[in-house]
Design an enzyme around this catalytic site. Structure first.
Site, mmCIF file in Angstrom:
data_model
loop_
_atom_site.group_PDB
_atom_site.id
_atom_site.type_symbol
_atom_site.label_atom_id
_atom_site.label_comp_id
_atom_site.label_asym_id
_atom_site.label_seq_id
_atom_site.Cartn_x
_atom_site.Cartn_y
_atom_site.Cartn_z
ATOM 1 N N TRP A 1 -0.123 6.996 -7.878
ATOM 2 C CA TRP A 1 0.934 6.242 -7.680
ATOM 3 C C TRP A 1 2.330 6.794 -8.188
ATOM 4 O O TRP A 1 3.319 6.827 -7.332
ATOM 5 C CB TRP A 1 0.833 4.554 -8.179
ATOM 6 C CG TRP A 1 -0.171 3.767 -7.551
ATOM 7 C CD1 TRP A 1 -1.524 3.363 -7.885
ATOM 8 C CD2 TRP A 1 -0.191 3.415 -6.146
ATOM 9 N NE1 TRP A 1 -2.116 2.878 -6.917
ATOM 10 C CE2 TRP A 1 -1.384 2.684 -5.815
ATOM 11 C CE3 TRP A 1 0.830 3.667 -4.830
ATOM 12 C CZ2 TRP A 1 -1.423 2.220 -4.347
ATOM 13 C CZ3 TRP A 1 0.639 3.146 -3.734
ATOM 14 C CH2 TRP A 1 -0.660 2.521 -3.575
ATOM 15 N N ASP B 1 6.801 1.640 -13.599
ATOM 16 C CA ASP B 1 5.817 1.058 -12.632
ATOM 17 C C ASP B 1 4.914 0.236 -13.522
ATOM 18 O O ASP B 1 3.989 0.974 -13.943
ATOM 19 C CB ASP B 1 5.266 1.791 -11.364
ATOM 20 C CG ASP B 1 4.505 1.033 -10.627
ATOM 21 O OD1 ASP B 1 4.292 0.021 -10.541
ATOM 22 O OD2 ASP B 1 4.117 1.968 -9.759
ATOM 23 N N LYS C 1 -1.522 -8.237 -8.377
ATOM 24 C CA LYS C 1 -2.424 -7.847 -9.397
ATOM 25 C C LYS C 1 -2.488 -8.978 -10.561
ATOM 26 O O LYS C 1 -3.498 -9.614 -10.707
ATOM 27 C CB LYS C 1 -2.111 -6.397 -9.852
ATOM 28 C CG LYS C 1 -1.553 -5.474 -9.325
ATOM 29 C CD LYS C 1 -2.566 -4.843 -8.273
ATOM 30 C CE LYS C 1 -2.078 -3.524 -7.725
ATOM 31 N NZ LYS C 1 -3.183 -2.600 -6.992
#
Length: 376
Positions: A114, A188, A212
């Protein structure tokens, strides 16, 4: 097939099975039950939340309550705005340089898939003259199993910001303490937000996809310090402009209303569990149990440097990879869902977010021990 088949009645709810999906992920049963009870008629209004105008008095109250709960749970200082946006965390890979680069340079730490995607996208904006993008270090040589020593980082002078990913969902690597650098930290936290207490004041901006630990996919949370709101370049689209969205209270256009509502229910649930500190202790218990099972075995392995092991996403491999398919088939037959590792890594992965109870992790561990006994 394993004898440890998970009966539906053995889980915390008779209708639900242990779900270890990395995202969209498990949502607390109590939240889903409450949403179900309010689906057709929200608090006697005769309409579903999905049917409400986002500017109605009732919906504005829902939105304001959700923000208030999140601020309380994370102890967000008054000089930070909380935005409920759309597009997922990946859209922020573009929004961040468009809002904050300002001639740059900007520093990026690459610790997995990511953060790698984030820097790749940011580099697209160098051609607009917004500033340079500098990769301070990468964990690629270790297959992203550890974080390069800070002594090796090539930091820029006067960087506009420093970007990193706190928890790499695919590789199962987590950075628990914010890096000590001079630039504003842009992080993030998609797969670790609300999993443990943090000091928000140490960050310039936190962003997280909802799917999530917050709720269903489609919603994005941005927590941004006020002094970073007015730096957007002329190239920045209005809907990606943090200052504009703050001025419009995240309602420059129709927001993801139902996802926002469900996020508020998750915040209610988290508060009822004792808040972030209490859920953090449970998360550590879950992770410790699973990692101990892996470490006590020569049949299973987790390659991540122990100081960086994620408490949210636990990838593991089998000593004999030819058994992977059998493990996944039997685990699903046993009622343990979504344990297949990401295609870029292989093996298995158990995502044990806030909504995954300790009981589910114990059921997984029991299956792993039984499987090892039969196939080692």
């Amino acid at each position: 097939m394993s004898s440890n088949t998970v009966s539906k009645t053995s889980t915390t709810d008779p209708h639900r099975l242990p779900n270890f999906c990395a995202g969209p992920a498990a949502i607390p049963t109590e939240v889903l039950a409450r949403a179900q009870s309010e689906m057709l008629d929200w608090q006697g209004r005769g309409v579903s939340v999905m049917e409400m105008s986002h500017r109605s008095k009732d919906y504005m109250a829902i939105a304001e309550k959700a923000e208030s709960k999140l601020r309380s749970l994370m102890a967000i200082p008054d000089n930070y705005k909380v935005l409920f946006l759309q597009g997922g965390a990946s859209l922020q890979f573009s929004a961040i340089p468009l809002n904050l680069l300002n001639g740059g340079p900007a520093d990026y730490l690459t610790t997995g898939a990511w953060s790698g995607k984030a820097i790749k996208e940011a580099k697209r904006y160098e051609t607009l003259g917004l500033g340079g993008i500098n990769q301070v270090a990468t964990g690629k040589d270790s297959n992203f199993t550890t974080v390069p020593a800070m002594s090796e980082w090539q930091l820029s002078d006067n960087a506009a910001y420093f970007h990193y990913c706190a928890n790499e969902t695919i590789h199962g690597l987590q950075i628990f303490e914010p890096p000590q650098v001079g630039a504003p930290l842009i992080v993030d936290m998609s797969s670790c937000i609300l999993s443990q207490p943090i000091d928000v004041s140490k960050y310039g901006m936190i962003y997280a996809g909802a799917q999530k630990n917050i709720g269903p996919a489609g919603l994005l949370i941005v927590i941004i310090r006020d002094d970073l709101l007015d730096q957007a370049s002329e190239w920045c689209p209005l809907l990606l402009n943090y200052g504009h969205q703050a001025d419009k209270e995240s309602m420059s256009n129709t927001p993801a209303t139902y996802s926002w509502y469900l996020a508020g229910l998750v915040f209610d649930w988290l508060e009822a569990q004792g808040g972030v500190e209490a859920i953090g202790q449970i998360n550590q218990q879950k992770a410790d149990l699973l990692y101990k099972t892996i470490d006590d075995s020569s049949f299973y392995n987790n390659p991540v440097d122990k100081q960086y092991r994620s408490i949210m996403n636990v990838p593991f491999t089998l000593a004999n990879s030819s058994l992977d398919k059998t493990f996944l088939e039997e685990s699903e037959q046993a009622g343990l869902l979504s344990l297949k590792g990401h295609r870029d890594v292989g093996g298995m992965r158990a995502s044990i977010y806030n909504a995954v109870p300790l009981e589910w992790v114990q059921l997984l561990v029991d299956f792993m021990i039984d499987f090892e006994n039969r196939y080692a």
